[in-house]
Design a protein around this motif. Structure first.
Motif, mmCIF file in Angstrom:
data_model
loop_
_atom_site.group_PDB
_atom_site.id
_atom_site.type_symbol
_atom_site.label_atom_id
_atom_site.label_comp_id
_atom_site.label_asym_id
_atom_site.label_seq_id
_atom_site.Cartn_x
_atom_site.Cartn_y
_atom_site.Cartn_z
ATOM 1 N N TYR A 60 0.781 -1.235 0.000
ATOM 2 C CA TYR A 60 0.000 0.000 0.000
ATOM 3 C C TYR A 60 0.816 1.290 0.000
ATOM 4 C CZ TYR A 60 -3.439 -3.462 1.503
ATOM 5 O OH TYR A 60 -4.225 -4.576 1.591
ATOM 6 N N VAL A 61 2.082 1.216 0.381
ATOM 7 C CA VAL A 61 2.831 2.443 0.616
ATOM 8 C C VAL A 61 4.096 2.556 -0.230
ATOM 9 C CG1 VAL A 61 4.097 3.753 2.360
ATOM 10 C CG2 VAL A 61 1.932 2.660 2.962
ATOM 11 N N ASP A 62 4.884 1.498 -0.296
ATOM 12 C CA ASP A 62 6.204 1.557 -0.910
ATOM 13 C C ASP A 62 6.142 2.070 -2.342
ATOM 14 O OD1 ASP A 62 8.939 1.241 -1.223
ATOM 15 O OD2 ASP A 62 8.819 -0.907 -1.658
ATOM 16 N N GLY A 63 6.941 3.099 -2.633
ATOM 17 C CA GLY A 63 7.046 3.645 -3.981
ATOM 18 C C GLY A 63 6.008 4.678 -4.347
ATOM 19 N N ARG A 64 4.964 4.819 -3.533
ATOM 20 C CA ARG A 64 3.894 5.763 -3.860
ATOM 21 C C ARG A 64 4.195 7.149 -3.291
ATOM 22 N NH1 ARG A 64 -0.877 2.723 -5.219
ATOM 23 N NH2 ARG A 64 -0.620 0.514 -4.694
ATOM 24 N N PRO A 65 3.654 8.194 -3.895
ATOM 25 C CA PRO A 65 3.726 9.511 -3.262
ATOM 26 C C PRO A 65 3.130 9.448 -1.860
ATOM 27 C CG PRO A 65 2.957 9.717 -5.511
ATOM 28 C CD PRO A 65 2.986 8.249 -5.200
ATOM 29 N N ARG A 66 3.608 10.306 -0.985
ATOM 30 C CA ARG A 66 3.278 10.228 0.440
ATOM 31 C C ARG A 66 1.763 10.215 0.691
ATOM 32 N NH1 ARG A 66 5.688 15.105 3.013
ATOM 33 N NH2 ARG A 66 7.510 14.345 1.881
ATOM 34 N N ALA A 67 1.040 11.157 0.112
ATOM 35 C CA ALA A 67 -0.405 11.229 0.360
ATOM 36 C C ALA A 67 -1.123 10.007 -0.205
ATOM 37 C CB ALA A 67 -0.980 12.511 -0.233
ATOM 38 N N ASP A 68 -0.662 9.518 -1.354
ATOM 39 C CA ASP A 68 -1.272 8.319 -1.925
ATOM 40 C C ASP A 68 -1.072 7.120 -1.002
ATOM 41 O OD1 ASP A 68 -2.028 9.785 -4.112
ATOM 42 O OD2 ASP A 68 -0.548 8.939 -5.477
ATOM 43 N N SER A 140 9.398 9.248 -5.728
ATOM 44 C CA SER A 140 8.240 9.963 -5.201
ATOM 45 C C SER A 140 8.620 10.877 -4.041
ATOM 46 C CB SER A 140 7.172 8.974 -4.741
ATOM 47 O OG SER A 140 7.674 8.137 -3.722
ATOM 48 N N SER A 141 9.854 10.753 -3.537
ATOM 49 C CA SER A 141 10.283 11.511 -2.365
ATOM 50 C C SER A 141 10.496 12.986 -2.693
ATOM 51 C CB SER A 141 11.584 10.927 -1.807
ATOM 52 O OG SER A 141 12.087 11.737 -0.770
ATOM 53 N N ALA A 142 10.013 13.837 -1.806
ATOM 54 C CA ALA A 142 10.279 15.269 -1.937
ATOM 55 C C ALA A 142 11.661 15.621 -1.391
ATOM 56 C CB ALA A 142 9.213 16.067 -1.188
ATOM 57 N N GLY A 173 1.793 9.868 -9.283
ATOM 58 C CA GLY A 173 2.927 9.036 -8.900
ATOM 59 C C GLY A 173 2.725 7.571 -9.245
ATOM 60 N N LYS A 174 3.746 6.777 -8.936
ATOM 61 C CA LYS A 174 3.670 5.328 -9.124
ATOM 62 C C LYS A 174 2.492 4.788 -8.301
ATOM 63 C CE LYS A 174 8.670 5.789 -8.842
ATOM 64 N NZ LYS A 174 9.868 5.523 -8.010
ATOM 65 N N PRO A 175 1.752 3.804 -8.813
ATOM 66 C CA PRO A 175 2.063 2.909 -9.927
ATOM 67 C C PRO A 175 1.778 3.463 -11.322
ATOM 68 C CG PRO A 175 -0.039 2.302 -8.976
ATOM 69 C CD PRO A 175 0.515 3.403 -8.103
#
Length: 246
Positions: A60-68, A140-142, A173-175
């Motif tokens: 659910y989290v890895d690689g995604r933009p923070r809010a996503d 995706s990291s700022a 962002g990803k995916p």
């Protein structure tokens, strides 16, 4: 036919994820997310709340933009929060508030623990550039630019597409493949002639959706089968396995 870099001969550019591929920060991200979500879940559901797990991070989290990542994980638990805004304080019970709390914890961990690079990756990138291929960092990291500066690696990339650039350009962002596609476009290379290097399942999905020429999964945590299932053409434990190094 592959080159001594372990890539198809027609590949002209390499697009690298940051956390877990170039730097050993994926585990730090995971720890910051766990601390954030566990505290939130205990506050909302009590001491018996099911804690945030490694599987939750991967799915659910890895690689995604923070809010996503916040939205996707909370949805898996049947929780919906107000969106709030990017400037929400870390204690706010909003999507952006939780994301900002995670980032606050992440930066604190990076300050106290420092950032390490995967030396095999740095040597591989140098070999790639030595063969005349273009390179981009896609994250995706700022905090991408600061992290690259901390390991003196900014010079290894011709293009940077990160959380800051994605927000400026309105790129999902990803995916979704849009950030990788933007990197290829900025390098002047067609997606079919670019290789993607990712450790996250969401990154594999992005590589497949973007129809990139080659997708390399980097397995740091024992998820080789899942990386292949999500679109990897090849999976390695370290980029040094691909060759190109003395």
């Amino acid at each position: 036919m592959t080159t001594d870099l372990g890539l198809p001969e027609d590949i002209q550019a390499c697009l690298f994820d940051l956390d877990g591929v170039v730097t050993k920060t994926a585990v730090v991200h995971a720890a910051a997310w766990k601390e954030t979500f566990d505290a939130f879940l205990r506050q909302r559901q009590g001491a018996d709340a099911e804690p945030f797990s490694d599987d939750d991070y991967d799915q659910y989290v890895d690689g995604r933009p923070r809010a996503d990542g916040v939205r996707t994980f909370l949805a898996s638990r049947g929780i919906q929060l107000p969106e709030g805004g990017p400037d929400d304080p870390p204690h706010a019970a909003t999507v952006h508030g939780l994301g900002n709390r995670k980032n606050e914890l992440l930066l604190e961990k990076i300050r106290t623990q420092g950032v390490e690079a995967y030396e095999g990756t740095l040597r591989y990138i140098e070999a790639v550039r030595g063969r005349g291929l273009a390179t981009a960092i896609v994250s995706s990291s700022a905090n991408t630019r600061d992290v690259l500066k901390s390991i003196d690696a900014e010079k290894l990339f011709d293009v940077r597409i990160d959380g800051v650039v994605a927000a400026e350009r309105g790129l999902p962002g990803k995916p979704h493949p849009d950030t990788f596609l933007a990197a290829a476009a900025d390098l002047g290379v067609e997606a079919g002639r670019a290789a993607v290097f990712e450790d996250a399942l969401a990154g594999m999905d992005a590589g497949r959706a973007g129809r990139f020429g080659y997708v390399v999964g980097v397995d740091r945590v024992g998820q080789t089968d899942a990386l292949y299932a999500h679109g990897a053409d090849r999976v390695v434990k370290d980029l040094a396995e691909l060759g190109g190094q003395a």
